[in-house]
Motif scaffolding. Structure first.
Motif, mmCIF file in Angstrom:
data_model
loop_
_atom_site.group_PDB
_atom_site.id
_atom_site.type_symbol
_atom_site.label_atom_id
_atom_site.label_comp_id
_atom_site.label_asym_id
_atom_site.label_seq_id
_atom_site.Cartn_x
_atom_site.Cartn_y
_atom_site.Cartn_z
ATOM 1 N N VAL A 178 2.292 -4.505 3.160
ATOM 2 C CA VAL A 178 1.181 -4.664 4.198
ATOM 3 C C VAL A 178 0.677 -6.193 4.190
ATOM 4 C CG1 VAL A 178 0.237 -2.450 3.914
ATOM 5 C CG2 VAL A 178 -0.510 -4.103 2.723
ATOM 6 N N ALA A 185 -5.425 -0.306 7.746
ATOM 7 C CA ALA A 185 -5.294 0.865 6.971
ATOM 8 C C ALA A 185 -4.376 1.789 7.663
ATOM 9 C CB ALA A 185 -6.822 1.455 6.659
ATOM 10 N N ALA A 243 0.891 -1.037 0.098
ATOM 11 C CA ALA A 243 0.061 -0.065 0.114
ATOM 12 C C ALA A 243 0.878 1.337 0.157
ATOM 13 C CB ALA A 243 -0.985 0.026 1.223
ATOM 14 N N ASP A 244 0.792 1.812 -1.134
ATOM 15 C CA ASP A 244 1.791 3.019 -1.353
ATOM 16 C C ASP A 244 2.962 2.619 -1.357
ATOM 17 O OD1 ASP A 244 2.231 5.721 -2.000
ATOM 18 O OD2 ASP A 244 2.254 6.357 0.252
#
Length: 142
Positions: A115, A137, A110-111
């Protein structure tokens, strides 16, 4: 414009090309020519998906093709409250070139952060992926 027919059922949204363009701009990445227009982005995705399926059948190169499912539905974007834990299933395949014995690691990112680990091992002639993972998140919204 909507999602092209080939991409229906993959959980992608019509703004997929714009999100990809934004990612490249945010991280100051060199912009490939195919990123110039939504039609070219969709064409590049179609070509990559077709090539990965062909590579799988021929066991050519080291590759994979995965998608995410949440509550039994394919998703291309995960939306969550800051810090929320998301349970998703990663499905697809992974294979080695001609079934060799190289170790492959496959992660969800994620980015710029890893994760979840999806695969860590020797897929040889190929294996299916069906793995449940929990992703937290980011604590910062955005």
């Amino acid at each position: 414009a909507g999602v092209p027919e080939f991409a229906e059922g993959w959980g992608l949204e019509p703004d997929h090309p714009a999100m990809l363009q934004e990612y490249f701009a945010t991280h100051k990445l060199d912009k490939p020519e195919w990123l110039d227009s939504p039609d070219q982005v969709w064409a590049k995705l179609r070509d990559e998906m077709e090539q990965r399926q062909l590579d799988k059948r021929q066991c050519a190169g080291w590759g994979h093709l995965i998608h995410l499912e949440r509550d039994g539905e394919r998703v291309g974007v995960l939306r969550a409250r800051p810090g929320e834990q998301l349970r998703v299933t990663v499905k697809g395949f992974i294979h080695n070139s001609q079934g060799d014995s190289c170790i492959q690691q496959l992660f969800l990112v994620a980015d710029l952060a890893i994760v979840a680990e999806v695969s860590d091992g020797v897929p040889g002639l190929g294996r299916d992926i069906n793995k449940k993972v929990t992703i937290t998140a980011p604590k910062q919204g955005g």
